[in-house]
Design a protein around this motif. Structure first.
Motif, short mmCIF file in Angstrom:
data_model
loop_
_atom_site.label_atom_id
_atom_site.label_comp_id
_atom_site.label_asym_id
_atom_site.label_seq_id
_atom_site.Cartn_x
_atom_site.Cartn_y
_atom_site.Cartn_z
N PRO A 1 -6.36 12.36 -11.01
CA PRO A 1 -7.33 13.10 -10.21
C PRO A 1 -8.76 12.64 -10.52
CG PRO A 1 -6.60 14.41 -12.09
CD PRO A 1 -5.81 13.13 -12.12
N PRO A 2 -9.74 13.08 -9.74
CA PRO A 2 -9.70 14.17 -8.76
C PRO A 2 -9.29 13.75 -7.35
CG PRO A 2 -11.95 13.45 -9.04
CD PRO A 2 -11.13 12.63 -10.00
N ARG A 3 -9.20 12.46 -7.07
CA ARG A 3 -8.86 12.03 -5.72
C ARG A 3 -7.41 12.39 -5.39
NH1 ARG A 3 -13.20 9.39 -2.67
NH2 ARG A 3 -14.67 8.62 -4.24
N PRO A 4 -7.12 12.72 -4.12
CA PRO A 4 -5.73 12.92 -3.70
C PRO A 4 -5.03 11.58 -3.54
CG PRO A 4 -7.19 13.21 -1.82
CD PRO A 4 -8.08 13.04 -3.03
N PRO A 5 -3.69 11.53 -3.66
CA PRO A 5 -2.97 10.25 -3.61
C PRO A 5 -3.16 9.48 -2.32
CG PRO A 5 -1.56 11.99 -4.46
CD PRO A 5 -2.80 12.66 -3.97
N ASP A 6 -3.39 10.19 -1.20
CA ASP A 6 -3.51 9.50 0.09
C ASP A 6 -4.96 9.21 0.46
OD1 ASP A 6 -4.24 12.11 0.45
OD2 ASP A 6 -3.11 12.41 2.30
N SER B 1 0.83 -1.21 0.00
CA SER B 1 0.00 0.00 0.00
C SER B 1 0.86 1.26 0.00
CB SER B 1 -0.94 0.00 1.22
OG SER B 1 -1.83 -1.09 1.16
N THR B 2 1.98 1.22 0.73
CA THR B 2 2.89 2.36 0.75
C THR B 2 3.47 2.61 -0.63
OG1 THR B 2 3.48 1.95 3.06
CG2 THR B 2 5.01 3.28 1.76
N PHE B 3 3.85 1.54 -1.32
CA PHE B 3 4.40 1.71 -2.66
C PHE B 3 3.32 2.24 -3.62
CE2 PHE B 3 5.51 0.09 -6.92
CZ PHE B 3 6.73 0.72 -7.07
N CYS B 4 2.09 1.78 -3.47
CA CYS B 4 1.01 2.28 -4.32
C CYS B 4 0.77 3.76 -4.09
CB CYS B 4 -0.28 1.49 -4.07
SG CYS B 4 -0.24 -0.21 -4.70
N ARG B 5 0.78 4.19 -2.82
CA ARG B 5 0.61 5.62 -2.53
C ARG B 5 1.77 6.43 -3.10
NH1 ARG B 5 -1.14 3.63 2.47
NH2 ARG B 5 0.81 4.23 3.49
N TYR B 6 2.97 5.85 -3.03
CA TYR B 6 4.13 6.52 -3.62
C TYR B 6 3.94 6.68 -5.12
CZ TYR B 6 8.85 7.02 -5.50
OH TYR B 6 9.94 7.43 -6.21
N LEU B 7 3.48 5.63 -5.80
CA LEU B 7 3.22 5.73 -7.23
C LEU B 7 2.19 6.81 -7.54
CD1 LEU B 7 3.04 2.07 -8.62
CD2 LEU B 7 4.79 3.79 -9.07
N LEU B 8 1.11 6.83 -6.77
CA LEU B 8 0.05 7.81 -7.01
C LEU B 8 0.54 9.23 -6.73
CD1 LEU B 8 -2.95 5.83 -5.49
CD2 LEU B 8 -2.58 6.34 -7.91
N GLY B 9 1.37 9.38 -5.70
CA GLY B 9 1.95 10.69 -5.43
C GLY B 9 2.85 11.16 -6.55
N ARG B 10 3.66 10.26 -7.07
CA ARG B 10 4.51 10.59 -8.21
C ARG B 10 3.67 10.94 -9.43
NH1 ARG B 10 9.65 8.29 -9.04
NH2 ARG B 10 9.27 8.97 -11.19
N ALA B 11 2.61 10.17 -9.66
CA ALA B 11 1.75 10.43 -10.81
C ALA B 11 1.14 11.82 -10.73
CB ALA B 11 0.66 9.37 -10.89
N ARG B 12 0.70 12.20 -9.54
CA ARG B 12 0.10 13.53 -9.38
C ARG B 12 1.15 14.62 -9.59
NH1 ARG B 12 -3.11 15.76 -4.00
NH2 ARG B 12 -3.73 17.76 -4.88
N ALA B 13 2.34 14.43 -9.02
CA ALA B 13 3.39 15.43 -9.15
C ALA B 13 3.80 15.62 -10.61
CB ALA B 13 4.60 15.02 -8.31
N GLU B 14 3.69 14.56 -11.40
CA GLU B 14 4.11 14.62 -12.79
C GLU B 14 2.94 14.80 -13.75
OE1 GLU B 14 6.43 11.09 -13.43
OE2 GLU B 14 7.62 11.42 -11.61
N SER B 15 1.74 15.09 -13.18
CA SER B 15 0.53 15.32 -13.98
C SER B 15 0.22 14.14 -14.89
CB SER B 15 0.67 16.60 -14.81
OG SER B 15 0.86 17.72 -13.97
N ARG B 16 0.33 12.94 -14.31
CA ARG B 16 0.00 11.72 -15.04
C ARG B 16 -1.25 11.10 -14.41
NH1 ARG B 16 4.74 9.39 -17.77
NH2 ARG B 16 6.62 10.60 -17.27
N PRO B 17 -2.40 11.19 -15.04
CA PRO B 17 -3.61 10.60 -14.47
C PRO B 17 -3.45 9.09 -14.29
CG PRO B 17 -4.15 12.07 -16.29
CD PRO B 17 -2.67 11.87 -16.32
#
Length: 374
Positions: free
Chosen positions: A81-86, A40-56
């Protein structure tokens, strides 16, 4: 945005490179690992990276017991988006009801549900789909399940978080056919084993929060199709035929009865004995009796589904007298959406209103996983 600091983790070796590769893919990225390996931590990391890089991206949580999307016993799908990574909300964008918190006994439904959610994500235009899986990795059944998921989802990339070589037997068949599509990563030092009681408490808190706003709703039985025992499998018998069946069942009141090819499915108000069944089946010839006691279904977890078999909400069957016209279900589903419910899927769990799991000596109800008389 510094994703690693946002998640307050020290990234193990290889995580950043794996994320670079995963986020460059339009397809399914499937995450594997045992319990408490940091999936789950790795998935949140991926989603955080995706948001930072504007990758839906879309995220499917396939961990039934320790889910971060939706209540336990379900699969959840969110769009970012629209959900936040966490986001770890109890009401994800799409919910799929399984009905228990561990894969054995519902593995077919689990594979179908994951594929169903992935197809929904694609239909909504999202092709980067991150799929988290459960920590069920030990033994032949777990191996079959993980390989069935891979065959159904056809991931472009499989990432395994493992200690030593615990995923080797699962990853080996995948590496044989597509070695370039499999990565293994070390486990984060922050991943700590959670004791059984902590896991159960987590589920209880999630269930309790989900049902916090639930109310008793009444659904007309004639408009509700059941998926799974005890209803909806055959032709409903008229009242006179139900009375006749009750007479040969040692004068047992039959609350509801349906005729199927193999015999009859009956709902009764007392537990049937082996002698009851033997005498009845002798009189019926080759016909079998499949039965459940109404009180055995009290507090059973159910899924309320729409006409597309998408889960609108979860519900509980409260203790109540049998009503042949209406079925009472405690659910957080708003009143203006009740008319969307077309199917009711019976789960295998019982829950108290505060989210505690009821089973064994902790409940006055005997187990009823399927046709008891089968």
């Amino acid at each position: 945005m510094n994703t690693s600091s946002t998640l307050a983790i020290d990234l193990p070796s290889g995580w950043e490179t794996a994320a670079d590769r995963a986020l460059a893919i339009d397809g399914v990225i499937m995450i594997l690992g045992g319990p408490d390996r940091g999936k789950s931590t790795f998935c949140r990391y991926l989603l955080g990276r995706a948001r930072a890089e504007s990758r839906p991206a879309a995220f499917i949580d396939g961990d039934l017991g320790q889910s971060h999307l939706g209540p336990p016993a379900t699969l959840g799908l969110n769009f970012y988006p629209p959900r936040p990574p966490d986001d770890s909300g109890l009401f994800p964008d799409v919910l799929y009801f399984i009905g228990q918190t561990s894969p054995p006994g519902r593995m077919m439904e689990l594979v179908v549900g994951l594929r169903h959610l992935a197809d929904i994500a694609r239909r909504r235009g999202q092709y980067r789909i991150i799929v988290n899986t459960s920590g069920f990795i030990g033994g032949p059944a777990a191996h079959r399940l993980k390989l069935a998921k891979a065959e159904s989802l056809t991931p472009r990339l499989v990432i395994g978080l493992q200690q030593e070589q615990e995923l080797a037997s699962i990853l080996a068949p995948l590496q044989r056919f597509r070695p370039e599509a499999v990565l293994t990563l070390p486990v984060s030092a922050q991943a700590q084993p959670k004791p059984f009681q902590q896991r159960r408490l987590y589920r209880q808190e999630r269930f309790a929060a989900y049902f916090q706003t639930a109310r008793l709703r009444h659904f007309p039985l004639e408009h509700l199709a059941w998926l799974g025992f005890p209803f909806g499998q055959g032709r409903l018998l008229p009242a006179a035929s139900q009375q006749w069946l009750g007479q040969i069942l040692n004068h047992t009141p039959v609350l509801r009865a349906e005729e199927v090819a193999q015999g009859f499915i009956v709902l009764v108000d007392r537990r049937l004995t082996e002698s009851d069944l033997a005498a009845t089946e002798a009189e019926l010839g080759q016909k079998k009796i499949y039965w459940a006691q109404w009180r055995q279904l009290e507090y059973r977890l159910v899924g309320l589904l729409d006409r597309h078999l998408l889960t609108l909400a979860l519900g509980l069957l409260p203790p109540s007298p049998w009503n042949h016209q209406f079925l009472g279900i405690v659910t957080p589903l708003p009143a203006d959406r009740l008319s969307q419910v077309k199917f009711c899927r019976l789960g295998k769990m019982r829950l108290s209103p505060d989210g505690q799991e009821l089973f064994g000596a902790n409940t006055r109800f005997a187990p009823a996983d399927g046709p008891v008389g089968a």
